[in-house]
Motif scaffolding. Structure first.
Motif, mmCIF file in Angstrom:
data_model
loop_
_atom_site.group_PDB
_atom_site.id
_atom_site.type_symbol
_atom_site.label_atom_id
_atom_site.label_comp_id
_atom_site.label_asym_id
_atom_site.label_seq_id
_atom_site.Cartn_x
_atom_site.Cartn_y
_atom_site.Cartn_z
ATOM 1 N N HIS A 91 18.330 -0.855 48.465
ATOM 2 C CA HIS A 91 17.147 -0.995 47.612
ATOM 3 C C HIS A 91 17.508 -0.798 46.137
ATOM 4 O O HIS A 91 17.011 -1.501 45.262
ATOM 5 C CB HIS A 91 16.057 -0.003 48.026
ATOM 6 C CG HIS A 91 15.527 -0.271 49.408
ATOM 7 N ND1 HIS A 91 14.569 0.498 49.998
ATOM 8 C CD2 HIS A 91 15.828 -1.235 50.318
ATOM 9 C CE1 HIS A 91 14.304 0.034 51.213
ATOM 10 N NE2 HIS A 91 15.066 -1.015 51.419
ATOM 11 N N ALA A 121 17.087 -3.406 42.980
ATOM 12 C CA ALA A 121 16.509 -3.032 41.679
ATOM 13 C C ALA A 121 17.477 -3.437 40.558
ATOM 14 O O ALA A 121 17.067 -3.979 39.526
ATOM 15 C CB ALA A 121 16.230 -1.538 41.638
ATOM 16 N N PHE A 151 11.752 0.039 40.896
ATOM 17 C CA PHE A 151 12.161 -1.342 40.644
ATOM 18 C C PHE A 151 11.754 -1.730 39.217
ATOM 19 O O PHE A 151 10.816 -1.157 38.658
ATOM 20 C CB PHE A 151 11.471 -2.293 41.632
ATOM 21 C CG PHE A 151 11.896 -2.095 43.064
ATOM 22 C CD1 PHE A 151 13.019 -2.734 43.562
ATOM 23 C CD2 PHE A 151 11.174 -1.256 43.911
ATOM 24 C CE1 PHE A 151 13.419 -2.547 44.880
ATOM 25 C CE2 PHE A 151 11.562 -1.061 45.230
ATOM 26 C CZ PHE A 151 12.689 -1.713 45.719
ATOM 27 N N PHE A 206 12.618 -7.992 46.914
ATOM 28 C CA PHE A 206 11.868 -6.856 46.369
ATOM 29 C C PHE A 206 10.708 -6.524 47.307
ATOM 30 O O PHE A 206 10.479 -5.362 47.654
ATOM 31 C CB PHE A 206 11.358 -7.211 44.965
ATOM 32 C CG PHE A 206 10.133 -6.449 44.528
ATOM 33 C CD1 PHE A 206 10.216 -5.122 44.133
ATOM 34 C CD2 PHE A 206 8.882 -7.067 44.512
ATOM 35 C CE1 PHE A 206 9.076 -4.419 43.748
ATOM 36 C CE2 PHE A 206 7.743 -6.379 44.126
ATOM 37 C CZ PHE A 206 7.837 -5.048 43.736
ATOM 38 N N ARG A 209 10.709 -8.842 36.619
ATOM 39 C CA ARG A 209 10.955 -9.629 37.832
ATOM 40 C C ARG A 209 10.541 -11.080 37.595
ATOM 41 O O ARG A 209 11.222 -12.018 38.012
ATOM 42 C CB ARG A 209 10.205 -9.010 39.018
ATOM 43 C CG ARG A 209 10.643 -9.552 40.369
ATOM 44 C CD ARG A 209 10.073 -8.717 41.516
ATOM 45 N NE ARG A 209 8.722 -8.260 41.301
ATOM 46 C CZ ARG A 209 7.650 -9.052 41.310
ATOM 47 N NH1 ARG A 209 7.760 -10.315 41.589
ATOM 48 N NH2 ARG A 209 6.441 -8.547 41.072
#
Ligand code: BGC
Length: 680
Positions: free
Chosen positions: A327, A331, A86, A104, A92
């Motif tokens: 997932h 990301a 990620f 996340f 983020r």
């Protein structure tokens, strides 16, 4: 001698009954443990690095943990599996999108379980006090409000999957220079207003199940034996029900076994030092800690084992998955919303691939992969799309040539920045300098001279100086270490498939000495002590109050569309202490492209008996608008949002008088404002 039990007998014990109340199960198991077994549970298993010791007699398996802040870490899982990489935490943080942080959290927790681990050593919520901190990339922001909102979202996401989050590094671990010994000398007000809020909120609002005590000392005492932090505040004030684990080897320099035990350190990692059984026995027998204290520390670890389903049958455990397209998509989305467009003179960006024939992609970070580096947060990524690859993929579809000569290309992209080598963005050492390497500066200037359409892409986890080159470059993008799909997200932005919507979670100073921690060696990096002399004036609080113009302010980030702010309305012109003030503002996408805006609300106390920042973030919301679309964003403020920490009286206080409401697109791009009176 403790009774030996068969597997069948263990299965029938009350603590194994998943239908019983968790506290009953904890007490049942705790009461069965001998003193020696409790000692065993106090520290990690030698050489395993990430797990506790098992107690076969009672069927207690190892409790295994893993790093870290941007994916299931490679350390400890290297031989097992590849995982989703990620974007790093600062990226983020730059999304200002709480939903993405929660997603996340959920996704990473599923991967933690898929790797047969029960606890994630994240989020890292230390405040970015200096641009030079080697671990800034692992942390979310310089601002306590953005930090706490984001941290709460992550912890909620992670723990919804019955995986424990471990909030770290508690506290004032804001540099890596001499991190094992340095004492952060920090005042109470700064702790309360800046450094503690995210930690506190993860306990109060997200019931964080674990905390990691820092390496450093805080006002003279090591984090692992800091009774005031671990017991008075964490347990007693905030109501923490989880356990505290030491940072790895952080107990080495602590004063004694009993000080760690009495301060509430449940688990010493990665293996016994202060909690070696001989030491524990000796301290216990000489009355330096009681069995009650030991029980409370062990109880907390057991509680988290139960919370994570350690003793439960499979059907009670949430499903797990790893490296799924979902997932990877999360990301990518984080990268897409976290990448920040810093500068875009003459609207050079976005580049229309239908209008060009060639593009040059240059620079040391164009093809460099970053997942497997940086220290404990390193990832063994399933894949990593570099900027070069992301750009090339898009160019191929449109038959645009990717060439090496900037002079001959229609557009030149220079991908520079930092990397995870020691002394750059890396755990264990802080950055040595604020500037980019000379070679990179020379490259940028050379390319910019050859091609007026030069775009600089920075790949870094913290701000860098730009005064040697910024004026010659029309467009700059901060792309961070944007995870396995980062190159694709970057290309989507460069070629206008998405409008950028990331906003800086940290101020970019023009020069290092403008930065609050860089007044002297006392304030950074210090020697055996580092003095937080700037107090609460961290990040934009410092730049605003001291009237220093940053290179790019906190909250800054350009878009391909424009947003209009109108009709700021307050529910009342005054509020009293129990009231809530409602604030609404109308946002219109006044440009030609769909886009996201982060609407930021700052509060200013007009008159105060103590020095306060010129403005403080107290609300934000990210919205998506089609061209011409309008939306009303509402915020709520209450007394706490107006308060400061009064050091003299030792409490939070809101003072009567005028307060300003500032709403805008960055901390220095306030579009509408109003005021109200606080009546007390
Ligand atoms: C780091 C922690 C990390 C731990 C385990 C330490 O060196 O400071 O953040 O979780 O190692 O890898």
């Amino acid at each position: 001698m403790a009774e030996k039990l068969s597997k069948d007998e263990i299965r029938k014990l009350p603590f194994m009954n998943a239908d019983l109340d968790i506290e009953e199960r904890v007490e049942d198991l705790l009461n069965r443990l001998t003193l020696e077994e409790k000692f065993r549970l106090c520290s990690g298993k030698r050489l395993s690095f990430f797990s506790t010791k098992k107690i076969k007699r009672l069927g207690i398996r190892q409790f295994i943990m893993t790093d870290g802040p941007n994916g299931v870490g490679a350390l400890g899982t290297y031989f097992i599996k590849r995982t989703t990489y990620f974007p790093v935490a600062i990226c983020r943080g730059a999304t200002w999108n709480l939903d993405l942080s929660e997603k996340f959290g959920i996704a990473i927790a599923k991967e933690v379980r898929a790797c047969k681990r029960s606890m994630l050593l994240a989020p890292g919520v230390n405040i970015q006090r200096t641009p030079l901190c080697g671990r800034n990339f692992e942390y979310q922001t310089e601002d306590p409000y953005l930090n706490k909102k984001t941290a709460v979202a992550v912890v909620k996401g992670v723990q919804s999957q019955r995986i424990a989050a471990c909030v770290k590094h508690f506290v004032a671990n804001n540099q890596d220079t001499r991190r094992f010994i340095v004492s952060s000398e920090v005042g109470e007000r700064a702790l309360q207003e800046i450094y503690l809020p995210a930690f506190e909120a993860t306990v109060r609002e997200a019931d964080a199940w674990s905390f990691m005590a820092c390496y450093n000392r805080v006002n003279g005492t090591y984090g692992c034996e800091h009774e005031n932090l671990l017991i008075d505040r964490l347990r007693n004030e905030w109501g923490f029900r989880g356990f505290v684990v030491s940072d790895w080897f952080a107990t080495r320099n602590t004063t004694s076994t009993e000080n760690c035990m009495n301060a509430g350190l449940s688990l010493e990692m990665p293996w016994p030092i202060k909690y070696r059984k001989g030491r524990l026995r000796k301290a216990f027998e000489s009355g330096k800690f009681t069995e009650e204290t030991l029980d409370e520390n062990v109880r907390r670890l057991l509680r988290v084992m139960f919370l994570t389903g350690h003793f439960d049958p499979k059907e009670k455990i949430p499903p797990c998955s790893r490296n799924t397209p979902e997932h990877h998509a999360i990301a990518r989305k984080i990268a897409e919303e976290g990448i920040v467009l810093l500068k875009n003179e003459g609207d050079l960006l976005p580049i229309n691939l239908d209008e060009i024939n060639s593009i040059a992609v240059l620079g040391p970070n164009a093809k460099k992969k970053h997942a497997f580096g940086g220290g404990s947060s390193m990832i063994r990524a399933a894949h990593e799309i570099t900027p070069y690859k992301g750009i090339k993929e898009k160019c191929k579809v449109k038959k645009v040539e990717v060439i090496k000569s900037a002079a001959e290309a229609d557009v030149a992209i220079v991908v520079v920045g930092l990397n995870h080598k020691l002394g750059n963005d890396s755990e264990g050492k802080d950055r040595k300098k604020f500037e980019l390497p000379d070679k990179q500066i020379a490259l940028i200037n050379e390319v910019a001279e050859q091609n007026p359409k030069t775009i600089v892409v920075l790949v870094s986890g913290s701000p860098v100086a730009m005064d040697g080159w910024i004026n010659g470059v029309p467009a700059i993008i901060e792309a961070w270490y944007a995870g396995m799909e980062g190159g694709r997200a970057l290309a989507d932005i460069i070629f206008g498939e998405v409008s950028p919507s990331g906003k800086l979670p940290i101020t970019f100073p023009k020069k290092l000495s403008d930065s609050p921690a860089h007044k002297s060696v006392r304030t950074f990096p210090g020697k055996d002590k580092v003095y937080y002399e700037e107090g609460i004036f961290v990040g934009y609080r410092h730049f605003d109050t001291n009237d220093i113009e940053p290179l790019f302010p906190f909250g800054h980030g350009l878009s391909y569309t424009t947003f209009k702010y109108d009709n700021l309305k307050l529910s009342s012109s005054s509020i009293s202490s129990g009231d809530t003030l409602e604030i609404s503002v109308e946002i219109t996408n006044s440009g030609g492209m769909e886009g996201k805006e982060v609407v930021q609300l700052y509060v200013k106390d007009v008159e105060s008996s103590v020095e306060r920042p010129l403005k403080e973030l107290k609300g934000f919301e990210k919205i998506n608008l089609e061209p011409g679309e309008k939306s009303v964003v509402t915020f709520k403020l209450d007394k706490q949002d107006l308060s400061f920490y009064d050091e003299k009286e030792g409490c939070w206080k809101a003072e009567k008088g005028l307060f300003k409401i500032l709403v805008g697109s960055s901390s220095r791009d306030i579009r509408v404002e109003s005021e109200f009176e606080y009546l007390g």
